[in-house]
Motif scaffolding. Sequence first.
Motif, mmCIF file in Angstrom:
data_model
loop_
_atom_site.group_PDB
_atom_site.id
_atom_site.type_symbol
_atom_site.label_atom_id
_atom_site.label_comp_id
_atom_site.label_asym_id
_atom_site.label_seq_id
_atom_site.Cartn_x
_atom_site.Cartn_y
_atom_site.Cartn_z
ATOM 1 N N MET A 95 33.557 -41.368 42.256
ATOM 2 C CA MET A 95 34.002 -41.130 43.915
ATOM 3 C C MET A 95 32.698 -40.101 43.882
ATOM 4 N N SER A 96 32.331 -39.643 44.759
ATOM 5 C CA SER A 96 32.266 -38.075 44.866
ATOM 6 C C SER A 96 32.668 -37.325 46.384
ATOM 7 N N ALA A 97 32.995 -35.620 46.011
ATOM 8 C CA ALA A 97 34.621 -35.810 47.134
ATOM 9 C C ALA A 97 33.500 -35.087 47.892
ATOM 10 N N TYR A 98 33.620 -35.639 49.285
ATOM 11 C CA TYR A 98 32.450 -35.331 50.506
ATOM 12 C C TYR A 98 33.548 -35.098 51.606
ATOM 13 N N GLU A 99 33.847 -34.764 52.509
ATOM 14 C CA GLU A 99 35.193 -35.161 53.938
ATOM 15 C C GLU A 99 34.256 -36.420 54.832
ATOM 16 N N LEU A 100 33.408 -36.510 54.734
ATOM 17 C CA LEU A 100 33.269 -37.437 55.708
ATOM 18 C C LEU A 100 32.023 -38.695 55.407
ATOM 19 N N LEU A 101 32.145 -38.820 54.201
ATOM 20 C CA LEU A 101 30.862 -39.597 53.619
ATOM 21 C C LEU A 101 31.862 -40.053 52.267
ATOM 22 N N GLN A 102 32.149 -41.153 51.917
ATOM 23 C CA GLN A 102 31.921 -41.865 50.826
ATOM 24 C C GLN A 102 30.845 -42.290 49.783
ATOM 25 N N MET A 103 30.315 -41.900 48.480
ATOM 26 C CA MET A 103 29.751 -42.332 47.615
ATOM 27 C C MET A 103 30.186 -42.566 46.432
ATOM 28 N N GLU A 104 29.715 -43.728 46.000
ATOM 29 C CA GLU A 104 29.613 -44.727 45.251
ATOM 30 C C GLU A 104 28.715 -45.098 44.379
ATOM 31 N N ARG A 105 28.798 -45.374 42.701
ATOM 32 C CA ARG A 105 27.941 -46.399 41.747
ATOM 33 C C ARG A 105 27.883 -47.531 41.410
ATOM 34 N N ASP A 106 26.760 -48.115 41.944
ATOM 35 C CA ASP A 106 27.284 -49.493 40.995
ATOM 36 C C ASP A 106 25.119 -49.114 40.411
ATOM 37 N N GLY A 107 26.126 -49.171 39.466
ATOM 38 C CA GLY A 107 24.501 -48.707 37.965
ATOM 39 C C GLY A 107 23.211 -48.057 38.240
ATOM 40 N N ALA A 108 22.149 -48.185 38.743
ATOM 41 C CA ALA A 108 21.333 -47.631 39.045
ATOM 42 C C ALA A 108 21.244 -47.041 41.093
ATOM 43 N N VAL A 109 22.256 -48.006 41.737
ATOM 44 C CA VAL A 109 22.048 -48.084 43.211
ATOM 45 C C VAL A 109 23.663 -47.004 43.514
ATOM 46 N N ALA A 110 22.847 -46.178 44.715
ATOM 47 C CA ALA A 110 23.693 -45.279 45.177
ATOM 48 C C ALA A 110 24.024 -45.517 46.835
ATOM 49 N N ILE A 111 25.586 -45.835 46.244
ATOM 50 C CA ILE A 111 25.909 -46.616 48.551
ATOM 51 C C ILE A 111 26.141 -45.181 49.176
ATOM 52 N N VAL A 112 26.082 -44.804 49.626
ATOM 53 C CA VAL A 112 26.304 -43.421 50.868
ATOM 54 C C VAL A 112 27.244 -44.100 52.091
ATOM 55 N N THR A 113 28.292 -44.092 52.270
ATOM 56 C CA THR A 113 29.583 -44.489 52.992
ATOM 57 C C THR A 113 29.495 -43.818 54.260
ATOM 58 N N ILE A 114 29.046 -43.107 55.288
ATOM 59 C CA ILE A 114 29.298 -42.356 56.108
ATOM 60 C C ILE A 114 31.231 -43.034 56.701
ATOM 61 N N ASP A 115 31.469 -41.572 56.698
ATOM 62 C CA ASP A 115 33.763 -42.646 56.674
ATOM 63 C C ASP A 115 34.260 -41.782 57.646
ATOM 64 N N ARG A 116 33.555 -42.185 58.905
ATOM 65 C CA ARG A 116 34.857 -41.465 60.257
ATOM 66 C C ARG A 116 35.119 -42.887 60.897
ATOM 67 N N PRO A 117 35.579 -43.793 61.014
ATOM 68 C CA PRO A 117 35.682 -44.660 61.808
ATOM 69 C C PRO A 117 36.270 -44.379 63.064
ATOM 70 N N GLU A 118 36.922 -44.021 63.159
ATOM 71 C CA GLU A 118 37.772 -43.467 63.948
ATOM 72 C C GLU A 118 36.878 -42.798 65.316
ATOM 73 N N LYS A 119 35.810 -42.109 64.979
ATOM 74 C CA LYS A 119 34.864 -42.241 65.334
ATOM 75 C C LYS A 119 33.319 -42.894 65.695
ATOM 76 N N ARG A 120 33.896 -44.159 65.403
ATOM 77 C CA ARG A 120 32.430 -45.084 65.038
ATOM 78 C C ARG A 120 31.657 -44.628 64.188
ATOM 79 N N ASN A 121 31.949 -43.732 62.981
ATOM 80 C CA ASN A 121 30.720 -43.127 62.083
ATOM 81 C C ASN A 121 29.886 -42.365 63.173
ATOM 82 N N ALA A 122 30.625 -41.706 63.922
ATOM 83 C CA ALA A 122 29.173 -41.093 64.543
ATOM 84 C C ALA A 122 28.713 -40.010 64.060
ATOM 85 N N LEU A 123 27.525 -38.863 64.158
ATOM 86 C CA LEU A 123 26.903 -38.237 63.547
ATOM 87 C C LEU A 123 27.454 -37.240 64.292
ATOM 88 N N SER A 124 28.557 -36.565 63.569
ATOM 89 C CA SER A 124 28.188 -34.700 63.825
ATOM 90 C C SER A 124 27.432 -34.063 63.155
#
Length: 260
Positions: free
Chosen positions: A1-30
């Motif tokens: 996992m990478s350290a971002y305040e409002l994102l989570q980043m994980e790896r699945d082999g050669a695939v990177a999954i980037v998750t916008i992590d603001r569920p309380e704001k419905r993941n709004a693009l600040s």
Amino acid sequence: MSAYELLQMERDGAVAIVTIDRPEKRNALSAQVRAELIAVLDELRDDDGVRVLVITGAGDNSFVAGADIGEFAQRTPLEQRAAMTGRRVFDEVAAYPKPVLAMINGLALGGGCELALACDVRLAADTAKLGQPEINLGIIPGGGGTQRLPRVVGTGQAMRLILSGEIIGAAEALRIGLVDVVHPATELRERTLEFARGMAGKSPVALRMAKSAVRAAAEMPLSAGLQYETEAFITCFGSDDKREGVAAFLEKRTAEFTGR
């Protein structure tokens, strides 16, 4: 996992999954979310261990429900112009050399729809809802919606969505081409990652050339686009991946691409 305040980043082999992590704001693009998305793109750009990116939103209800309206509510036109200068996340995603997939797990409205439009392939849950409702705020799409949406769904459907602010479900989005694949919500992650892993097994050189050539089709006349394709095709011929791919085909084995 990478350290971002409002994102989570994980790896699945050669695939990177980037998750916008603001569920309380419905993941709004600040502004911070946009900056962190650009930062993670930069981090992964030259990482040969990552061949495909997947962008999604935290939770089950929202991909990205739009821009963070509270941030721009009181801006003057000059302040808004200043906020829209420099690197823009939508353009960064569209121009990214590696394939970027949108895993649309819920609401993709306004800037969220525009972020999905900037991605190369859009895979949606059957519960997803998409639209460009900016007209209801007395504004228009400002993250590429008026330009990318017509290129994806045609002028008529783009006018319909942008001028009405209508929000449509996944089935309708699939019908008009706004999304490319729809899966049951409970299967979206598994099916998207399966698709991404398959793509990640292809030649990184060919993936990069193919994405670039298809993107060029929206920017160039046909004659120029065909010439662009020819040059990209020839570029592939200079790669180790082309030699490996052809050899593997002739030898009836699975190719092992290196990205060189």
